[in-house]
Design a protein around this motif. Structure first.
Motif, PDB file in Angstrom:
ATOM      1  N   TYR A 130       0.893  -1.134   0.012  1.00  0.00           N
ATOM      2  CA  TYR A 130       0.009   0.233  -0.014  1.00  0.00           C
ATOM      3  C   TYR A 130       1.045   1.273   0.051  1.00  0.00           C
ATOM      4  CZ  TYR A 130      -3.396  -3.231   2.170  1.00  0.00           C
ATOM      5  OH  TYR A 130      -4.535  -4.241   2.236  1.00  0.00           O
ATOM      6  N   ASP A 131       0.320   2.414  -0.804  1.00  0.00           N
ATOM      7  CA  ASP A 131       1.128   3.584  -0.657  1.00  0.00           C
ATOM      8  C   ASP A 131       0.891   4.337   0.439  1.00  0.00           C
ATOM      9  OD1 ASP A 131      -0.802   5.703  -2.541  1.00  0.00           O
ATOM     10  OD2 ASP A 131      -1.081   3.581  -2.148  1.00  0.00           O
ATOM     11  N   MET A 132       2.023   4.987   1.125  1.00  0.00           N
ATOM     12  CA  MET A 132       1.937   5.680   2.380  1.00  0.00           C
ATOM     13  C   MET A 132       2.295   7.169   2.136  1.00  0.00           C
ATOM     14  SD  MET A 132       3.532   4.597   5.925  1.00  0.00           S
ATOM     15  CE  MET A 132       2.322   3.694   6.832  1.00  0.00           C
ATOM     16  N   VAL A 133       1.816   7.948   2.529  1.00  0.00           N
ATOM     17  CA  VAL A 133       2.106   9.339   2.540  1.00  0.00           C
ATOM     18  C   VAL A 133       1.811   9.974   3.772  1.00  0.00           C
ATOM     19  CG1 VAL A 133       1.552  11.929   1.556  1.00  0.00           C
ATOM     20  CG2 VAL A 133       1.193   9.679   0.040  1.00  0.00           C
ATOM     21  N   SER A 134       3.103  10.732   4.260  1.00  0.00           N
ATOM     22  CA  SER A 134       3.006  11.364   5.574  1.00  0.00           C
ATOM     23  C   SER A 134       2.451  10.157   6.696  1.00  0.00           C
ATOM     24  CB  SER A 134       1.822  12.431   5.736  1.00  0.00           C
ATOM     25  OG  SER A 134       2.538  13.544   5.184  1.00  0.00           O
ATOM     26  N   GLY A 135       3.043   8.915   6.252  1.00  0.00           N
ATOM     27  CA  GLY A 135       2.744   7.995   7.438  1.00  0.00           C
ATOM     28  C   GLY A 135       1.529   7.330   7.497  1.00  0.00           C
ATOM     29  N   ILE A 136       0.606   7.828   6.360  1.00  0.00           N
ATOM     30  CA  ILE A 136      -0.827   7.381   6.394  1.00  0.00           C
ATOM     31  C   ILE A 136      -1.076   6.627   5.186  1.00  0.00           C
ATOM     32  CG2 ILE A 136      -3.288   8.195   6.552  1.00  0.00           C
ATOM     33  CD1 ILE A 136      -2.075  10.551   8.120  1.00  0.00           C
ATOM     34  N   TYR A 137      -1.746   5.408   5.208  1.00  0.00           N
ATOM     35  CA  TYR A 137      -1.982   4.846   4.026  1.00  0.00           C
ATOM     36  C   TYR A 137      -3.227   5.561   3.203  1.00  0.00           C
ATOM     37  CZ  TYR A 137       0.447   0.748   6.071  1.00  0.00           C
ATOM     38  OH  TYR A 137       1.364  -0.146   6.426  1.00  0.00           O
ATOM     39  N   SER A 138      -3.113   5.627   1.971  1.00  0.00           N
ATOM     40  CA  SER A 138      -4.291   5.982   1.075  1.00  0.00           C
ATOM     41  C   SER A 138      -5.468   5.422   1.592  1.00  0.00           C
ATOM     42  CB  SER A 138      -3.954   5.914  -0.166  1.00  0.00           C
ATOM     43  OG  SER A 138      -3.808   4.692  -0.701  1.00  0.00           O
ATOM     44  N   CYS A 139      -5.614   4.219   1.948  1.00  0.00           N
ATOM     45  CA  CYS A 139      -6.982   3.548   2.392  1.00  0.00           C
ATOM     46  C   CYS A 139      -7.485   4.401   3.471  1.00  0.00           C
ATOM     47  CB  CYS A 139      -6.966   2.202   2.389  1.00  0.00           C
ATOM     48  SG  CYS A 139      -5.471   1.278   3.401  1.00  0.00           S
ATOM     49  N   GLN A 140      -6.280   4.550   4.355  1.00  0.00           N
ATOM     50  CA  GLN A 140      -6.958   5.163   5.765  1.00  0.00           C
ATOM     51  C   GLN A 140      -7.613   6.680   5.274  1.00  0.00           C
ATOM     52  OE1 GLN A 140      -3.295   4.493   7.763  1.00  0.00           O
ATOM     53  NE2 GLN A 140      -4.028   2.938   9.226  1.00  0.00           N
ATOM     54  N   ARG A 141      -6.972   7.237   4.331  1.00  0.00           N
ATOM     55  CA  ARG A 141      -7.360   8.619   4.105  1.00  0.00           C
ATOM     56  C   ARG A 141      -8.649   8.623   3.334  1.00  0.00           C
ATOM     57  NH1 ARG A 141      -3.146  12.471   4.443  1.00  0.00           N
ATOM     58  NH2 ARG A 141      -1.284  11.877   4.527  1.00  0.00           N
ATOM     59  N   SER A 142      -8.770   7.629   2.585  1.00  0.00           N
ATOM     60  CA  SER A 142     -10.184   7.331   1.939  1.00  0.00           C
ATOM     61  C   SER A 142     -11.065   7.150   2.864  1.00  0.00           C
ATOM     62  CB  SER A 142      -9.930   6.141   1.185  1.00  0.00           C
ATOM     63  OG  SER A 142     -11.186   6.016   0.374  1.00  0.00           O
ATOM     64  N   LEU A 143     -10.905   6.429   4.110  1.00  0.00           N
ATOM     65  CA  LEU A 143     -11.632   6.019   5.414  1.00  0.00           C
ATOM     66  C   LEU A 143     -12.088   7.221   6.010  1.00  0.00           C
ATOM     67  CD1 LEU A 143     -13.024   3.941   6.991  1.00  0.00           C
ATOM     68  CD2 LEU A 143     -10.985   4.014   8.438  1.00  0.00           C
ATOM     69  N   ALA A 144     -11.263   8.209   6.307  1.00  0.00           N
ATOM     70  CA  ALA A 144     -11.456   9.412   6.699  1.00  0.00           C
ATOM     71  C   ALA A 144     -12.422  10.287   6.106  1.00  0.00           C
ATOM     72  CB  ALA A 144     -10.271  10.231   6.800  1.00  0.00           C
ATOM     73  N   GLU A 145     -12.242  10.341   4.592  1.00  0.00           N
ATOM     74  CA  GLU A 145     -13.396  11.042   3.880  1.00  0.00           C
ATOM     75  C   GLU A 145     -14.664  10.294   4.095  1.00  0.00           C
ATOM     76  OE1 GLU A 145     -11.134  11.237   0.368  1.00  0.00           O
ATOM     77  OE2 GLU A 145     -12.910  10.543  -0.814  1.00  0.00           O
ATOM     78  N   ILE A 146     -14.645   9.041   4.037  1.00  0.00           N
ATOM     79  CA  ILE A 146     -15.893   8.293   4.119  1.00  0.00           C
ATOM     80  C   ILE A 146     -16.787   8.746   5.299  1.00  0.00           C
ATOM     81  CG2 ILE A 146     -17.099   6.207   4.379  1.00  0.00           C
ATOM     82  CD1 ILE A 146     -14.886   5.004   2.444  1.00  0.00           C
ATOM     83  N   THR A 147     -16.068   8.590   6.615  1.00  0.00           N
ATOM     84  CA  THR A 147     -16.450   9.110   7.746  1.00  0.00           C
ATOM     85  C   THR A 147     -17.111  10.398   7.568  1.00  0.00           C
ATOM     86  OG1 THR A 147     -14.358   7.976   8.857  1.00  0.00           O
ATOM     87  CG2 THR A 147     -15.869   9.472  10.209  1.00  0.00           C
ATOM     88  N   GLU A 148     -16.385  11.445   7.175  1.00  0.00           N
ATOM     89  CA  GLU A 148     -17.212  12.638   6.931  1.00  0.00           C
ATOM     90  C   GLU A 148     -18.508  12.645   5.923  1.00  0.00           C
ATOM     91  OE1 GLU A 148     -16.705  15.689   8.457  1.00  0.00           O
ATOM     92  OE2 GLU A 148     -15.005  14.660   9.527  1.00  0.00           O
ATOM     93  N   LEU A 149     -18.187  12.010   5.035  1.00  0.00           N
ATOM     94  CA  LEU A 149     -19.690  11.932   4.072  1.00  0.00           C
ATOM     95  C   LEU A 149     -20.644  11.402   4.715  1.00  0.00           C
ATOM     96  CD1 LEU A 149     -18.029  10.335   0.961  1.00  0.00           C
ATOM     97  CD2 LEU A 149     -19.109  12.646   1.165  1.00  0.00           C
ATOM     98  N   ILE A 150     -20.507  10.292   5.575  1.00  0.00           N
ATOM     99  CA  ILE A 150     -21.748   9.811   6.502  1.00  0.00           C
ATOM    100  C   ILE A 150     -21.915  10.659   7.443  1.00  0.00           C
ATOM    101  CG2 ILE A 150     -22.441   7.931   8.178  1.00  0.00           C
ATOM    102  CD1 ILE A 150     -20.429   6.009   6.695  1.00  0.00           C
ATOM    103  N   HIS A 151     -21.196  11.585   8.230  1.00  0.00           N
ATOM    104  CA  HIS A 151     -21.528  12.368   9.095  1.00  0.00           C
ATOM    105  C   HIS A 151     -22.478  13.737   8.592  1.00  0.00           C
ATOM    106  CE1 HIS A 151     -21.477  15.564  12.269  1.00  0.00           C
ATOM    107  NE2 HIS A 151     -20.675  16.361  11.558  1.00  0.00           N
TER     108      HIS A 151
END
Lengths: 395, 268
Positions: A130-151
């Protein structure tokens, strides 16, 4: 293009929304993470901007595909038609636009921070691709986005109005129907994008976690609605433990399960996942209590400032007094059927509700800090701690 | 569809639990969308009963739709197959986009029909197409079969919607379980209307203003009944039905599942 730029397509002055009503109180308290900044705005903003630097970029999340879609432009155009009406969707949109100057997407930020704080799982090699930027996987970034969408989706859905409860002061029925229509479609659009995002993660456990978080959130909103001002009962007879359960559903579940899901994406074991869950849960609870306390601890409040009668300090106050005495106090604060909030506020401040709410806030804050201890020390962990400190701060 | 694919693949007449789950999930997604649609259209009845929004109010109706969707998503996750999850989340997106398509309208006559078919696909056919595809993915590894399942479902879905649009003109309320001329009253121009417009160009103006002037809906209905709008839509329908029959025959030549898939689409 960032979310802020896109939302700036909405007109800056979306107009006044008319007298505050139940749903608007809830919406305002939910979207305004700035609640606690009234005492120390500089400090809060600093905590957040430090945190943003740590995760690599400002928190503007919505996926590019979603932002550039025709539907979102369509939505913006339809919402503009609501200017001048009193539909709550306007307030929600206004809150999203104005708050974009400050901290718009705290939940996503927390998910990113905890992803970074946990780091990769050194024992499990399967994530090496998995690619990692600033110590965070892109899938985790995607997850953060999804959380905000649901909220955000549920925030928008909270603003639906019951047509048969409308009064003449609310304006034409047509406007409210139109507002409802756009609110449902926008919310559904956001949810559909969230679902698609989840599918792309290719992890069924994460899908299940977030889907169950959505279910919790819907139930939580349902309870919020049923405790809003009814004809004969201004406040429900709920004790603090019921309050905690309902608040977990409406505020805690999403963040807690999201943090846990972020750990799952990095293939961390069950213990780490649980610690992340605990952090998310307690931090969210503590934040909600802080937000509930604002009307009672600010030094200068305007007399017309209302507060939610099912918020933490009030529920605690009622519990100490007993139902009958509380009902009596409410009646005493009523003049010609209208509630004098300023008077009731003083009554509550004189009791034990406020101080015990502060204690409860600190209790949850401390539990959140405890959960963090199991993560290795790092900038990200410190940022998470600072957020908790800021939320526990009342002086 | 599940049984047909299972038989085709390994001669098993048994329907897997996961395939049954797909059927449940498809129904849940459909129900959630209906509940929301009824609020959007301010409908008072559905399938002969009062709508959720009329009994419990709009707020609860919207939350109910969200709850059903979340339950469907949990069930979907528990099947444990990421391909299936991707297929069915596509449906959710299509349903929403379909509603949005309905909000806009096209100037050009030829564009309008394409727009109508696209909207019909997204709102109705996508669910059936993708559910069939998902069931086939669980039953059989051959991508050719998945594609056939998808095409079958898509054609059935479009055919169903066309019939629904025709019946809105030719039938009466008792038979339908919902008020007729509902589409016109909502300002929607369906198949028969679009075909009728070719014979009665004065309908163009009515379409552009969403039948909002008083008397528009009734006049439009008259035009449609006078024209061959219904017949043309029917012709289109038969064309699809044929396509469907051929594809289902091809896929099931090995199996006894054939008879399950060929069912009368046209009531007369």
């Amino acid at each position: 293009m960032s979310l802020r730029q896109l939302l700036s397509r909405l007109p800056r002055c979306l107009g006044a929304s008319g007298p505050l009503r139940g749903p608007l109180d809830t919406i305002s308290s939910v979207i305004s993470w700035r609640g606690q900044s009234s005492r120390s705005p500089a400090q809060w903003n600093q905590v957040v901007s430090e945190a943003e630097k740590i995760v690599g970029y400002p928190t503007s999340f919505m996926s590019l595909r979603c932002l550039l879609s025709d539907e979102l432009s369509n939505i913006a155009m339809q919402v503009r038609k609501l200017v001048g009406t009193q539909h709550p969707l306007l307030t929600t949109a206004r809150g999203l636009v104005h708050d974009s100057q400050n901290n718009l997407q705290l939940r996503g930020l927390v998910v990113l921070l905890i992803s970074k704080a946990a780091g990769p799982n050194s024992m499990n090699a399967s994530c090496q691709n998995y690619d990692m930027v600033s110590g965070i996987y892109s899938c985790q970034r995607s997850l953060a986005e999804i959380t905000e969408l649901i909220h955000t989706a549920l925030l928008v859905h909270r603003g639906i109005v019951n047509l048969n409860e409308l009064q003449s002061s609310d304006g034409p029925l047509k406007d409210m129907q139109f507002g409802n229509k756009i609110a449902i479609l926008s919310g559904d659009f956001l949810l559909a994008n969230a679902c698609n995002g989840l599918a792309l993660l290719q992890n069924t456990k994460v899908v299940e976690l977030l889907a169950s978080a959505l279910m919790d959130l819907v139930q939580g909103v349902y309870y919020e609605n049923s405790t809003l001002a009814k004809e004969n009962r201004i406040t429900d007879d709920i004790g603090i433990s019921t309050w905690k359960e309902q608040t977990f559903l409406s505020h805690g579940a999403l963040l807690a399960k999201s943090c846990q899901a972020a750990m799952e994406l990095a293939k961390h074991d069950a213990e780490v996942q649980d610690m992340a869950f605990q952090y998310g849960k307690h931090m969210a609870m503590s934040h909600k209590i802080n937000s509930d306390l604002q009307p009672f601890i600010k030094e200068k409040t305007s007399d017309s400032l209302t507060f939610n009668l099912n918020s933490a300090p009030v529920v605690l106050h009622q519990e100490f007094l007993g139902r009958d005495l509380w009902i009596k106090q409410i009646r005493e604060a009523q003049e010609k059927g209208r509630l004098d909030y300023a008077k009731l506020r003083e009554t509550i401040k004189a009791g034990k509700g406020v101080t015990s709410a502060i204690d409860l806030c600190c209790y949850h804050g401390n539990k959140a800090l405890e959960a963090l201890e199991s993560f290795p020390p790092s900038e990200a962990r410190t940022a998470l701690e600072n957020i908790v400190f800021a939320v526990m701060r009342f002086s | 569809m599940a049984r047909a694919c299972n038989i085709h693949h390994n001669n098993s007449r048994y329907v897997q639990a996961s395939q049954r789950a797909i059927a449940l999930i498809a129904e849940m997604i459909h129900t959630a969308s209906l509940v929301h649609d009824d609020v959007i259209d301010d409908a008072s009845s559905r399938r002969g009963k009062h709508t959720v929004n009329k009994i419990w109010g709009e707020k609860k109706a919207v939350l109910a739709g969200d709850l059903i969707l979340s339950a469907a998503s949990i069930a979907l996750a528990r099947i444990g197959n990421t391909t299936v999850i991707s297929i069915l989340t596509q449906v959710i997106e299509d349903l929403v986009r379909g509603e949005f398509l309905q909000l806009g309208s096209k100037e050009n006559e030829t564009e309008r029909f394409a727009h109508y078919l696209e909207k019909t696909f997204k709102k109705t056919a996508s669910l059936i197409a993708n559910s069939c595809k998902a069931a086939s993915v669980l039953g059989c590894p051959d991508p050719a079969v998945h594609e056939i399942a998808y095409q079958y479902g898509k054609n059935v879905g479009i055919a169903f919607q066309l019939i629904d649009d025709i019946l809105d003109f030719t039938s009466c309320s008792d038979q339908m379980g919902k008020p007729t001329s509902a589409d016109l009253k909502l300002g929607l121009a369906t198949g028969p209307v679009l075909f009728a417009c070719q014979q009665f160009p004065e309908m163009n103006a009515m379409i552009m203003r969403w039948f909002s002037s008083p008397g528009d809906a009734d006049r439009a209905r008259q035009y449609v009944l006078q024209s061959d709008g219904v017949q043309q839509t029917t012709f289109h329908l038969l064309f699809i039905q044929q396509d469907d029959y051929i594809s289902s025959r091809v896929s099931n030549k090995k199996s006894g599942g054939k008879e399950l898939l060929v069912f009368p689409l046209f009531p007369s």
